[in-house]
Every structure is written in C-alpha cells, then in structure tokens.
Design a protein around this motif. Structure first.
Motif, PDB file in Angstrom:
ATOM      1  N   GLY A   1       7.079   7.181   0.163  1.00 20.40           N
ATOM      2  CA  GLY A   1       5.935   6.679   0.912  1.00 20.40           C
ATOM      3  C   GLY A   1       5.687   5.200   0.670  1.00 20.40           C
ATOM      4  O   GLY A   1       5.424   4.441   1.603  1.00 20.40           O
ATOM      5  N   GLU A   2       5.777   4.751  -0.581  1.00 24.36           N
ATOM      6  CA  GLU A   2       5.585   3.336  -0.883  1.00 24.36           C
ATOM      7  C   GLU A   2       6.686   2.485  -0.257  1.00 24.36           C
ATOM      8  O   GLU A   2       6.431   1.381   0.234  1.00 24.36           O
ATOM      9  N   SER A   3       7.912   2.990  -0.270  1.00 21.95           N
ATOM     10  CA  SER A   3       9.034   2.230   0.289  1.00 21.95           C
ATOM     11  C   SER A   3       8.905   2.094   1.801  1.00 21.95           C
ATOM     12  O   SER A   3       9.133   1.013   2.365  1.00 21.95           O
ATOM     13  N   ILE A   4       8.538   3.174   2.480  1.00 20.32           N
ATOM     14  CA  ILE A   4       8.359   3.118   3.929  1.00 20.32           C
ATOM     15  C   ILE A   4       7.182   2.227   4.285  1.00 20.32           C
ATOM     16  O   ILE A   4       7.203   1.501   5.285  1.00 20.32           O
TER      17      ILE A   4
ATOM     18  N   LEU B   1      -5.804  -0.443  12.932  1.00 25.46           N
ATOM     19  CA  LEU B   1      -5.980   1.006  12.840  1.00 25.46           C
ATOM     20  C   LEU B   1      -4.726   1.754  13.294  1.00 25.46           C
ATOM     21  O   LEU B   1      -4.236   2.655  12.604  1.00 25.46           O
ATOM     22  N   GLY B   2      -4.180   1.395  14.469  1.00 24.32           N
ATOM     23  CA  GLY B   2      -2.995   2.081  14.969  1.00 24.32           C
ATOM     24  C   GLY B   2      -1.774   1.856  14.102  1.00 24.32           C
ATOM     25  O   GLY B   2      -0.947   2.764  13.925  1.00 24.32           O
ATOM     26  N   TYR B   3      -1.649   0.657  13.563  1.00 19.59           N
ATOM     27  CA  TYR B   3      -0.517   0.370  12.679  1.00 19.59           C
ATOM     28  C   TYR B   3      -0.542   1.270  11.449  1.00 19.59           C
ATOM     29  O   TYR B   3       0.495   1.814  11.039  1.00 19.59           O
ATOM     30  N   HIS B   4      -1.714   1.434  10.839  1.00 23.24           N
ATOM     31  CA  HIS B   4      -1.809   2.291   9.657  1.00 23.24           C
ATOM     32  C   HIS B   4      -1.448   3.736   9.998  1.00 23.24           C
ATOM     33  O   HIS B   4      -0.825   4.431   9.186  1.00 23.24           O
ATOM     34  N   GLY B   5      -1.826   4.191  11.180  1.00 26.25           N
ATOM     35  CA  GLY B   5      -1.435   5.531  11.589  1.00 26.25           C
ATOM     36  C   GLY B   5       0.062   5.658  11.782  1.00 26.25           C
ATOM     37  O   GLY B   5       0.680   6.658  11.375  1.00 26.25           O
ATOM     38  N   ASP B   6       0.687   4.638  12.386  1.00 26.69           N
ATOM     39  CA  ASP B   6       2.128   4.690  12.642  1.00 26.69           C
ATOM     40  C   ASP B   6       2.943   4.624  11.359  1.00 26.69           C
ATOM     41  O   ASP B   6       4.073   5.127  11.308  1.00 26.69           O
ATOM     42  N   ARG B   7       2.418   4.000  10.331  1.00 24.00           N
ATOM     43  CA  ARG B   7       3.132   4.009   9.044  1.00 24.00           C
ATOM     44  C   ARG B   7       3.284   5.438   8.535  1.00 24.00           C
ATOM     45  O   ARG B   7       4.346   5.818   8.026  1.00 24.00           O
ATOM     46  N   ALA B   8       2.226   6.215   8.669  1.00 19.82           N
ATOM     47  CA  ALA B   8       2.299   7.608   8.234  1.00 19.82           C
ATOM     48  C   ALA B   8       3.285   8.394   9.092  1.00 19.82           C
ATOM     49  O   ALA B   8       4.059   9.214   8.583  1.00 19.82           O
TER      50      ALA B   8
ATOM     51  N   TRP C   1       0.888  13.040   5.945  1.00 22.08           N
ATOM     52  CA  TRP C   1       1.058  11.681   5.444  1.00 22.08           C
ATOM     53  C   TRP C   1      -0.179  10.856   5.751  1.00 22.08           C
ATOM     54  O   TRP C   1      -0.722  10.889   6.844  1.00 22.08           O
ATOM     55  N   ALA C   2      -0.629  10.094   4.775  1.00 24.86           N
ATOM     56  CA  ALA C   2      -1.813   9.255   4.962  1.00 24.86           C
ATOM     57  C   ALA C   2      -1.743   8.082   4.003  1.00 24.86           C
ATOM     58  O   ALA C   2      -0.991   8.084   3.029  1.00 24.86           O
ATOM     59  N   VAL C   3      -2.551   7.056   4.288  1.00 27.27           N
ATOM     60  CA  VAL C   3      -2.606   5.870   3.445  1.00 27.27           C
ATOM     61  C   VAL C   3      -3.416   6.187   2.202  1.00 27.27           C
ATOM     62  O   VAL C   3      -4.516   6.724   2.282  1.00 27.27           O
ATOM     63  N   ASP C   4      -2.862   5.863   1.026  1.00 26.83           N
ATOM     64  CA  ASP C   4      -3.566   6.121  -0.231  1.00 26.83           C
ATOM     65  C   ASP C   4      -4.594   5.042  -0.533  1.00 26.83           C
ATOM     66  O   ASP C   4      -5.728   5.322  -0.863  1.00 26.83           O
ATOM     67  N   SER C   5      -4.178   3.784  -0.482  1.00 28.24           N
ATOM     68  CA  SER C   5      -5.083   2.690  -0.841  1.00 28.24           C
ATOM     69  C   SER C   5      -5.280   1.795   0.362  1.00 28.24           C
ATOM     70  O   SER C   5      -4.324   1.333   0.962  1.00 28.24           O
ATOM     71  N   MET C   6      -6.522   1.573   0.719  1.00 26.22           N
ATOM     72  CA  MET C   6      -6.848   0.764   1.883  1.00 26.22           C
ATOM     73  C   MET C   6      -7.508  -0.528   1.445  1.00 26.22           C
ATOM     74  O   MET C   6      -8.177  -0.572   0.421  1.00 26.22           O
TER      75      MET C   6
ATOM     76  N   GLN D   1       0.857  -1.167   0.000  1.00 26.58           N
ATOM     77  CA  GLN D   1       0.000   0.000   0.000  1.00 26.58           C
ATOM     78  C   GLN D   1       0.900   1.226   0.000  1.00 26.58           C
ATOM     79  O   GLN D   1       2.048   1.164   0.421  1.00 26.58           O
ATOM     80  N   SER D   2       0.395   2.346  -0.475  1.00 23.08           N
ATOM     81  CA  SER D   2       1.238   3.524  -0.617  1.00 23.08           C
ATOM     82  C   SER D   2       0.849   4.591   0.385  1.00 23.08           C
ATOM     83  O   SER D   2      -0.265   4.624   0.897  1.00 23.08           O
ATOM     84  N   LEU D   3       1.814   5.462   0.665  1.00 19.88           N
ATOM     85  CA  LEU D   3       1.595   6.622   1.513  1.00 19.88           C
ATOM     86  C   LEU D   3       1.858   7.864   0.679  1.00 19.88           C
ATOM     87  O   LEU D   3       2.755   7.888  -0.162  1.00 19.88           O
TER      88      LEU D   3
END
Length: 458
Positions: free
Chosen positions: A277-280, A247-254, A186-191, A177-179
């Motif tokens: 963002g995609e690499s992270i 939910l928390g994991y997706h937030g921490d990726r950003a 920073w936010a998740v592009d595709s969920m 998934q990309s950021l």
C-alpha cells in the motif's frame, strides 16, 4: 520640332500600357509588407503554418464546444486583471519552466512543432493554465488590482534550475502516505490535516496541459479546451478538488492498490499488504497527478493519453490511469521480486519506486499493459474509489471539527489567561496604591507628632 509627347490622359484613352513607376512598385511592396506584419501580429501566418491536429482532437473539441460557451478570451482577460492569486501564478511559473524537458519528442500525429521556440511554448502553456484556473474558480471579477498575465509573459528558464532529471526524480510530488486493506477495503491511512494549504493549482497540471497542447500541434485555444475536456469530462471535478483536497485522486490510489494486488498476487504476498500500500501510494502520487508525463517513455505515453482522452469506459473514465499503473507494476514484477528480497518496509518503498521507474523508461515503443479488466471489475474499482474518497472526506471533516474545537479551546484559554493577567495587574495596582497611601499616612502622623513635641517644648 521634336515629336509631341502625349498627355497622360491621352495615353490612357489610347489604351497604351506602361510599367508602373518606381513609386508604384514601392507602394505595392509596402502594402504587402504591411499586410504580412498585421497577419504576423495576429498570429495568422504562424497558425496557418502549423501541422494538422491529432485525429482525436477535432471530434473531442467539437463535442466540448457544443456543450459550453467559448470564452477563452474572457478568461485570459480575467487572468490579466488579477483573478489568479499570486501564489498560484508563481507556482505556474516554476512548473512551466520545468515542464518541457519531460515532454516527449514529436511522435506520429502528436507533438509540438519542432521549430516552436521555447519561449513561445512556455507562454502558450502558461496562458492556458491561467485561463483554466479562472474557469475552475468561476471568477467573474478580479480579486486584486495586480496583473497576473504580464508576469507570466516574462517566463524564462532561469527562474527554475530544474532539469529533465528533476522532472523524473524518484521523489514523489506529494508527501508519503500509506494505504491499508481493512474491513472496508483499501483506504488512506494518514491524511493531511486541514492546516495544510488546500491547492487551487496542483503540480502536474502543467504536464497534462502540455500533453493536450501536443494533440492540437501547439494551437493555444484548442489545446486549452482539450485540457478542459480532460479535467471536466475525463478526470471529473473531484480529482483535483479544492476542498477536500484531491478527493478523487485519493480514491483512485486505493483502487490502484486493489487492482495491483489482484493482478500481482505473488508480489502482494512477498511485500505484505502494508508495504504494498505504501509503495503504490508513492507511485500513484508521481504518476496519477501528472498523467505519467516524465515517467513513461514517449510512444507508450502517447498511447496512454490517446486511450485516456477517448474515455471509452463510461462507467469509470479514469480507468486507464489505474490500469496502466497496474500494468507497469506487473511488467516489472520479476525485477521487483529480486530487488525487494530481505528489505524492510522503509527500505522497500523507495526501491519499489525506482525499479518501476527504470522499467517504465526502458519500455519498447509498442508496449501496452497486459491488464484486462471486465465490466464487473470496473464497477468494483469505481466503488472502491468512491468508498475510499468518502472515507477520506469523513476523516477530513473529523479533523476539521477537531481543529476547530482545539482553536476554540485555545482561544478560550487565551481569553482566560488575559483576564487573569488583567486581574493580577489590577491587584498589584491596588496593593501598590494601598502601600503608598499607608506610607503617606504614617509620614503625616509622624510629622504631626514631631510638631506637637516641638510645641510642648516651646
């Protein structure tokens, strides 16, 4: 006449002592053997022989036990009664079988006893994971009549052909998934859509639980409660949440992407916001969900976990996961700069992952991340994580409404099609009946005419 032999009672009265007879000696050895077998069955001898726990474990366990009721036996009973779904049991079986090749060797005060049998380690880890599932689900009654624990007691390495190389594979645990960096940060592009299964158990939990058991030198119940401390007090209930998933994991990726961009600005400029963002995102899915187990070399991994379990940053207890990820990228920045030159975005993401992974495996024993985060930055990272998590939640709710609407429309179309088919069948039936009736009437009329002609001739 020979000398009179004293009666046994007389010998006792005279105070004479004799060595115990063979029967007495056998009885003594038998009693000691029986006690040893009982203690072995209860696990007392083995427990007494275990090395001491890590110094961090004792205070953390005392604090956890003071705030919760100790019901490990009850949780295991629920698991044995079938409180854990079979799909989760099967996933735990697979994960447990491939966990220990990724666990580092004993280091300092941390580690499993070297003489622990592989089967005993796997059984201990499986039971702790089952009890954790029962606790997180809040189950008080079995959901099925099938037993879960006996199945786990049959764990063998042959169930899964994974090796240590598989556990540290460059393939992330979750799909890519990309950021992106937008006006809101920073936010998740595709969920993932809600049609994807919402996990009750996440791959990587087995590695985290095994690390906690290493802090207790393989003591099962103590390791379980340390794992619960990690899940509830450090990571928080939203990190491995069921709905919305993780939910928390997706937030921490950003938050991790934002910290990497601030710590390595030249790398962000070289790769571009989207590619970084995609690499992270790919790196975070491998590292954050497993606590870096199988990714970092042994001593630095133990140091990370010591920092993580202490939860020194009350404002953001999960900060070590993010800061160590940013520190790894910063450590490998020179290798990344030379490896990523001239690559497209699709080519850069796997190269980025492999380069950081190779750098992580080659870290010296005393390596620590050179990332210093002020309290203001900590609060900012926490806010980024919360904002990204809320955006993810909102997107999930929107997708849920769209899917629900699509299902309702599909069901309505199905009902309409069914009604049309029924109407067509009815019309065909009426037409067929009319045709049959008309043919019968025509045949009857022709019969009457033939009879009349015959009568006229007669």
């Amino acid at each position: 006449m020979g000398a009179r032999h004293a009666h046994p009672r007389e010998r006792v009265q005279q105070g004479t002592t004799q060595a115990p007879g063979p029967a007495r000696q056998f009885h003594g050895r038998s009693s000691r053997g029986f006690r040893s077998r009982v203690r072995a069955c209860l696990g007392l001898d083995k427990r007494d022989a275990l090395p001491p726990m890590h110094p961090l474990a004792g205070p953390l366990l005392q604090r956890k036990w003071a705030s919760t009721s100790r019901q490990y036996g009850l949780l295991l009973s629920q698991a044995e009664a079938g409180a854990v779904p079979e799909a989760v049991i099967h996933q735990i079986q697979l994960d447990v079988a491939r966990t220990f090749p990724a666990i580092p060797a004993q280091h300092g005060d941390w580690g499993w006893p070297a003489d622990t049998a592989a089967q005993d380690r796997e059984r201990c880890l499986a039971r702790a994971l089952l009890a954790s599932e029962c606790r997180s689900a809040g189950s008080s009654s079995p959901s099925s009549s099938k037993t879960g624990l006996p199945m786990l007691l049959k764990i063998r390495r042959s169930w899964c052909g994974a090796t240590a190389a598989d556990s540290s594979s460059s393939t992330p645990l979750m799909r890519r998934q990309s950021l992106s960096l937008g006006a809101d940060g920073w936010a998740v592009d595709s969920m993932p859509t809600l049609s994807d299964p919402v996990p009750t158990y996440v791959q990587g939990c087995s590695m985290m639980a095994a690390m906690c058991l290493g802090f207790t030198a393989g003591r099962e119940e103590e390791g379980f409660w340390l794992f619960i401390h990690l899940l509830e007090d450090v990571l928080g209930p939203d990190f491995f949440s069921r709905q919305p998933a993780l939910l928390g994991y997706h937030g921490d990726r950003a938050a991790a992407a934002a910290l990497v961009a601030s710590q390595s600005p030249s790398l962000a400029e070289l790769m571009g916001v989207q590619c970084l963002g995609e690499s992270i995102s790919a790196l975070a899915s491998r590292c954050l969900l497993s606590g870096f187990v199988g990714f970092l070399s042994g001593p630095p991994l133990v140091a990370l976990w010591e920092e993580l379990l202490q939860a020194r940053c009350a404002d953001f207890p999960r900060l070590p996961l993010i800061s160590w990820l940013a520190g790894l990228v910063h450590h490998a920045e020179s290798q990344l700069a030379s490896a990523l030159v001239g690559l497209s975005s699709d080519e850069a993401v796997p190269v980025f992952f492999r380069t950081v992974q190779q750098a992580a495996k080659a870290l010296p024993n005393n390596w620590r991340p050179r990332v210093r985060v002020s309290r203001a930055q900590v609060l900012e990272l926490r806010q980024i994580s919360k904002a990204a998590a809320e955006k993810y939640r909102s997107a999930q709710e929107t997708l849920s409404l769209k899917e629900m609407h699509a299902k309702n429309v599909s069901a309505s179309l199905d009902r309409t099609c069914s009604a049309l088919l029924d109407a067509m069948k009815f019309a065909e039936g009426v037409s067929s009946a009319s045709a049959t009736s008309g043919a019968a009437a025509a045949e009857s009329s022709s019969g009457k005419q033939a009879a009349n002609r015959a009568f006229a001739k007669g």
